[in-house]
Design an enzyme around this catalytic site. Structure first.
Site, mmCIF file in Angstrom:
data_model
loop_
_atom_site.group_PDB
_atom_site.id
_atom_site.type_symbol
_atom_site.label_atom_id
_atom_site.label_comp_id
_atom_site.label_asym_id
_atom_site.label_seq_id
_atom_site.Cartn_x
_atom_site.Cartn_y
_atom_site.Cartn_z
ATOM 1 N N TYR A 1 -9.125 -10.591 10.157
ATOM 2 C CA TYR A 1 -7.802 -10.257 9.614
ATOM 3 C C TYR A 1 -6.722 -11.130 10.271
ATOM 4 C CZ TYR A 1 -3.667 -7.565 8.291
ATOM 5 O OH TYR A 1 -2.439 -7.187 7.784
ATOM 6 N N SER B 1 1.497 -11.149 8.230
ATOM 7 C CA SER B 1 1.509 -10.038 9.191
ATOM 8 C C SER B 1 1.875 -10.545 10.572
ATOM 9 C CB SER B 1 0.123 -9.387 9.255
ATOM 10 O OG SER B 1 0.104 -8.377 10.245
HETATM 11 N N1 LIG Z 1 0.800 -1.661 5.913
HETATM 12 C C1 LIG Z 1 0.892 -2.344 7.038
HETATM 13 O O1 LIG Z 1 1.017 -1.756 8.090
HETATM 14 C C2 LIG Z 1 0.867 -3.843 7.036
HETATM 15 C C3 LIG Z 1 1.249 -4.520 8.191
HETATM 16 C C4 LIG Z 1 1.223 -5.915 8.198
HETATM 17 C C5 LIG Z 1 0.827 -6.602 7.058
HETATM 18 N N2 LIG Z 1 0.462 -5.917 5.947
HETATM 19 C C6 LIG Z 1 0.005 -6.681 4.784
HETATM 20 O O2 LIG Z 1 0.755 -6.288 3.644
HETATM 21 C C7 LIG Z 1 -0.082 -6.266 2.498
HETATM 22 C C8 LIG Z 1 -0.044 -4.885 1.858
HETATM 23 O O3 LIG Z 1 -0.407 -3.930 2.837
HETATM 24 P P1 LIG Z 1 -0.623 -2.389 2.451
HETATM 25 O O4 LIG Z 1 -0.710 -1.624 3.714
HETATM 26 O O5 LIG Z 1 0.336 -1.998 1.403
HETATM 27 O O6 LIG Z 1 -2.100 -2.496 1.849
HETATM 28 P P2 LIG Z 1 -3.026 -1.306 1.333
HETATM 29 O O7 LIG Z 1 -2.315 -0.014 1.348
HETATM 30 O O8 LIG Z 1 -4.324 -1.402 2.064
HETATM 31 O O9 LIG Z 1 -3.261 -1.741 -0.164
HETATM 32 C C9 LIG Z 1 -3.970 -2.910 -0.447
HETATM 33 C C10 LIG Z 1 -3.709 -3.261 -1.895
HETATM 34 O O10 LIG Z 1 -4.551 -4.374 -2.221
HETATM 35 C C11 LIG Z 1 -5.402 -4.032 -3.307
HETATM 36 N N3 LIG Z 1 -6.710 -4.633 -3.081
HETATM 37 C C12 LIG Z 1 -7.584 -4.375 -2.079
HETATM 38 N N4 LIG Z 1 -8.702 -5.093 -2.249
HETATM 39 C C13 LIG Z 1 -8.518 -5.825 -3.383
HETATM 40 C C14 LIG Z 1 -9.322 -6.740 -4.091
HETATM 41 N N5 LIG Z 1 -10.561 -7.066 -3.673
HETATM 42 N N6 LIG Z 1 -8.812 -7.308 -5.211
HETATM 43 C C15 LIG Z 1 -7.582 -6.986 -5.658
HETATM 44 N N7 LIG Z 1 -6.775 -6.117 -5.042
HETATM 45 C C16 LIG Z 1 -7.252 -5.536 -3.918
HETATM 46 C C17 LIG Z 1 -5.482 -2.512 -3.295
HETATM 47 O O11 LIG Z 1 -5.675 -1.984 -4.581
HETATM 48 P P3 LIG Z 1 -7.090 -1.565 -5.199
HETATM 49 O O12 LIG Z 1 -7.799 -0.755 -4.167
HETATM 50 O O13 LIG Z 1 -6.700 -0.787 -6.414
HETATM 51 O O14 LIG Z 1 -7.762 -2.856 -5.528
HETATM 52 C C18 LIG Z 1 -4.064 -2.140 -2.839
HETATM 53 O O15 LIG Z 1 -3.183 -2.148 -3.925
HETATM 54 C C19 LIG Z 1 -1.451 -6.702 2.952
HETATM 55 O O16 LIG Z 1 -1.622 -8.079 2.752
HETATM 56 C C20 LIG Z 1 -1.436 -6.393 4.426
HETATM 57 O O17 LIG Z 1 -2.332 -7.190 5.179
HETATM 58 C C21 LIG Z 1 0.470 -4.558 5.903
#
Ligand SMILES: NC(=O)c1ccc[n+]([C@@H]2O[C@H](COP(=O)([O-])OP(=O)(O)OC[C@H]3O[C@@H](n4cnc5c(N)ncnc54)[C@H](OP(=O)(O)O)[C@@H]3O)[C@@H](O)[C@H]2O)c1
Length: 268
Positions: A157, A144
């Site tokens: 985070y 990130s």
């Molecule tokens: N979206 C953004 O704005 C953004 C920006 C910068 C970086 N990122 C990074 O990109 C990645 C994906 O982001 P996102 O926004 O798509 O995330 P998200 O919508 O919050 O989804 C998180 C995913 O991780 C799974 N997860 C959560 N806790 C878990 C656990 N304990 N064990 C296994 N799986 C787990 C969730 O599925 P379940 O609930 O089914 O387990 C879900 O599929 C993350 O690493 C995030 O930090 C995102």
């Protein structure tokens, strides 16, 4: 060197595949013909995704419901991956908390480290020997822009993302001569679509619409970047501008400002 082409015995693994970026990565990999192992905790959501991808793209999709924050469950999954032919790993699952560490639930913060750090590190270590042996592989790590600099009220985070950003970019230098590509995805805010105003989280309410980047686009540019062994993918002009700003602005000036913004995200 390009990442390995799809093969009936090979699997591309996507963690956090049940929504948003992970779901988009799994979909884009399936569209490119890769057979998959998708993982997250919600098995029913993954099973529905697997059925959709198999129907649309004719690929095999194996579902693994795993809590990657749980060391025992993560260890068992890593043991399985170590014995499989994993051609691509998208270590994407991650969660964030907002607010002062002293006020946040301590177990939740520890779980976040387990997931965001060890849920990446352990999986990479599990698949790496096979990739080295085959002299081929692709590892995409969801880091990130938050890992670029200190963020009060988002401390755990930001620190976990600093770890994975640095781990990814360091590892890339080690395995490049071995034919393995490693790319870190370091976006700003990414989401699938604007939720109903009543269902928006505080983060979604406070970040203006123009700053958000689409998950489908993010998945495409990330996998294209991995194909070209780019060190870091920063999707969208806004994310790029934020990254440059955080890289050059003096930390002592920017950190209190950023901290005040994240205090609001923490609900204060
Ligand atoms: N979206 C953004 O704005 C953004 C920006 C910068 C970086 N990122 C990074 O990109 C990645 C994906 O982001 P996102 O926004 O798509 O995330 P998200 O919508 O919050 O989804 C998180 C995913 O991780 C799974 N997860 C959560 N806790 C878990 C656990 N304990 N064990 C296994 N799986 C787990 C969730 O599925 P379940 O609930 O089914 O387990 C879900 O599929 C993350 O690493 C995030 O930090 C995102």
């Amino acid at each position: 060197m390009p990442v390995p082409a799809p093969h009936p015995d090979a699997r591309a693994v996507v963690t956090g595949a049940s929504q948003n970026i992970g779901e988009a990565l799994a979909t884009e990999l399936a569209a490119r013909g890769h057979h998959l192992i998708v993982t997250a905790r919600r098995e029913e959501v993954l099973t529905a995704l697997a059925a959709r991808l198999t129907e649309r793209y004719g690929v095999t999709v194996e579902v693994r419901a795993v809590d990657l924050a749980d060391p025992a469950a993560r260890g068992a999954f890593c043991d399985e991956l170590a014995g499989r032919h994993v051609s691509i790993l998208c270590a994407n699952a991650g969660t964030a908390t907002f607010g002062a560490v002293a006020k946040l639930d301590a177990q939740g913060e520890k779980d976040q480290v387990q997931l965001n750090v060890l849920g990446v590190h352990d999986l990479v270590l599990a698949v790496l020997p096979g990739m080295v042996e085959r002299r081929a592989g692709g590892i995409l790590i969801s880091g990130s822009a938050a890992g670029n600099s200190p963020i009060p009220n988002n401390a755990t985070y930001a620190a976990t993302k600093a770890f994975v950003n640095t781990f990814s970019e360091s590892l890339r230098g080690e395995v490049k001569p071995l034919g393995i590509n490693v790319t870190v995805l370091a976006p700003g805010p990414v989401r699938t679509e604007l939720p109903d105003p009543d269902e928006q989280s505080l983060v979604e309410k406070l970040i203006p619409d123009f700053l958000w980047i689409d998950t489908e686009y993010t998945a495409k540019v990330s996998l294209d970047g991995l194909e070209r062994n780019k060190m870091r993918v920063v999707p969208g002009v806004t994310s790029k501008a934020m990254s440059v700003a955080s890289g050059y602005a003096p930390r002592s000036i920017v950190t209190p400002i950023v901290g005040a913004v994240y205090k609001k995200l923490g609900g204060e």
